[in-house]
Write a protein that holds these residues in place. Structure first.
Motif, mmCIF file in Angstrom:
data_model
loop_
_atom_site.group_PDB
_atom_site.id
_atom_site.type_symbol
_atom_site.label_atom_id
_atom_site.label_comp_id
_atom_site.label_asym_id
_atom_site.label_seq_id
_atom_site.Cartn_x
_atom_site.Cartn_y
_atom_site.Cartn_z
ATOM 1 N N LYS A 1 -15.673 12.511 41.083
ATOM 2 C CA LYS A 1 -14.252 12.403 40.762
ATOM 3 C C LYS A 1 -13.350 12.702 41.956
ATOM 4 N N SER A 2 -13.926 13.351 42.989
ATOM 5 C CA SER A 2 -13.125 13.682 44.168
ATOM 6 C C SER A 2 -12.962 12.490 45.116
ATOM 7 N N LEU A 3 -13.683 11.396 44.856
ATOM 8 C CA LEU A 3 -13.630 10.229 45.729
ATOM 9 C C LEU A 3 -12.384 9.388 45.470
ATOM 10 N N ALA A 4 -12.031 8.629 46.462
ATOM 11 C CA ALA A 4 -10.912 7.701 46.309
ATOM 12 C C ALA A 4 -11.301 6.603 45.326
ATOM 13 N N ILE A 5 -10.307 6.015 44.678
ATOM 14 C CA ILE A 5 -10.557 4.951 43.701
ATOM 15 C C ILE A 5 -11.289 3.788 44.373
ATOM 16 N N VAL B 1 -19.444 6.504 51.772
ATOM 17 C CA VAL B 1 -19.313 7.821 51.159
ATOM 18 C C VAL B 1 -20.606 8.637 51.213
ATOM 19 N N GLY B 2 -21.705 8.029 51.591
ATOM 20 C CA GLY B 2 -22.972 8.748 51.661
ATOM 21 C C GLY B 2 -23.572 8.992 50.284
ATOM 22 N N ASP B 3 -24.668 9.741 50.241
ATOM 23 C CA ASP B 3 -25.361 10.074 49.001
ATOM 24 C C ASP B 3 -25.311 11.582 48.779
ATOM 25 N N LEU B 4 -25.389 11.981 47.522
ATOM 26 C CA LEU B 4 -25.424 13.398 47.165
ATOM 27 C C LEU B 4 -26.818 13.757 46.658
ATOM 28 N N LEU B 5 -27.412 14.786 47.227
ATOM 29 C CA LEU B 5 -28.681 15.323 46.753
ATOM 30 C C LEU B 5 -28.446 16.751 46.274
ATOM 31 N N VAL B 6 -28.790 17.004 45.014
ATOM 32 C CA VAL B 6 -28.695 18.357 44.464
ATOM 33 C C VAL B 6 -30.114 18.864 44.224
ATOM 34 N N VAL B 7 -30.500 19.900 44.940
ATOM 35 C CA VAL B 7 -31.839 20.477 44.813
ATOM 36 C C VAL B 7 -31.763 21.688 43.885
ATOM 37 N N VAL B 8 -32.680 21.728 42.918
ATOM 38 C CA VAL B 8 -32.732 22.821 41.950
ATOM 39 C C VAL B 8 -34.098 23.482 42.065
ATOM 40 N N ILE B 9 -34.123 24.768 42.435
ATOM 41 C CA ILE B 9 -35.379 25.469 42.713
ATOM 42 C C ILE B 9 -35.633 26.563 41.678
ATOM 43 N N ASP B 10 -36.820 26.550 41.095
ATOM 44 C CA ASP B 10 -37.246 27.592 40.156
ATOM 45 C C ASP B 10 -37.587 28.853 40.949
#
Length: 204
Positions: free
Chosen positions: A135-139, A11-20
């Motif tokens: 939550k969008s991933l398969a069980i 499924v890979g990894d998720l990176l969320v970048v938050v920039i000021d």
């Protein structure tokens, strides 16, 4: 300082970048250098695994803005020589969205009257995105998520409770918060990285 854990999942990894993006703080600093470094990191994350996922948010004292992915698909022409076409889409989408947001900030004095950047709102948005993607991933599948915060403006005491609630929510959901702070240290992000098992880096 950002290292991907190598695993055999699908499924890979998720990176969320938050920039000021606080315009008053960046008026005295080089936003372009930070953005270019962020794009390089984002591209590297996507290159490590074709199933890796990326989301980018910008925040200031007037709100939190989604930079990538765009709400609608961005149609690109030929890719630049030496780059993957997907990287061109990512980079162009982020840069165009940032340009639109910064152009709306045409009155610095109005921003000086407001209290700090909305770090708490940005963390909430990032955590909500991580939760939706999980939550969008398969069980049976598990998405490993990290949040990277790039912060320049000072901490805002009025956001303490909201930020701490976000930190504990991230800890509960096993989402690490990595922090890169430019300028003075951030007590909030030091706690965020320590509690969630992330990495804190301060660049004077």
């Amino acid at each position: 300082w950002y290292q991907r854990r190598v695993r055999g999942d699908s499924v890979g990894d998720l990176l969320v970048v938050v920039i000021d993006l606080h315009p008053v703080w960046w008026a005295d600093h080089s936003l372009s250098e930070v953005v270019q470094s962020t794009l390089v990191l984002s591209n590297a994350h996507l290159l490590q695994n074709p199933l890796n996922k990326l989301s980018v948010y910008g925040y200031m004292n007037t709100g939190v803005y989604k930079l990538y992915p765009a709400e609608d698909e961005l149609v690109m022409g030929e890719s630049t020589a030496g780059k993957f076409e997907g990287f061109d889409v990512v980079n162009t989408t982020i840069l165009m969205r940032m340009k639109d947001i910064m152009m709306e900030c045409n009155d610095p004095e109005e921003h000086r009257k407001l209290d700090g950047s909305l770090l708490s709102g940005a963390l909430i948005k990032a955590l909500c995105h991580c939760n939706i993607m999980s939550k969008s991933l398969a069980i049976g599948n598990t998405l490993h998520s990290r949040i990277l915060v790039l912060k320049g403006s000072p901490d805002s005491r009025s956001q303490y409770m909201a930020i701490m609630n976000s930190i504990f929510a991230a800890q509960k959901n096993k989402v690490a918060i990595d922090s890169c702070v430019l300028g003075e240290d951030s007590t909030f992000l030091q706690q965020a990285s320590e509690i969630t098992g992330g990495t804190y880096v301060s660049i004077p």
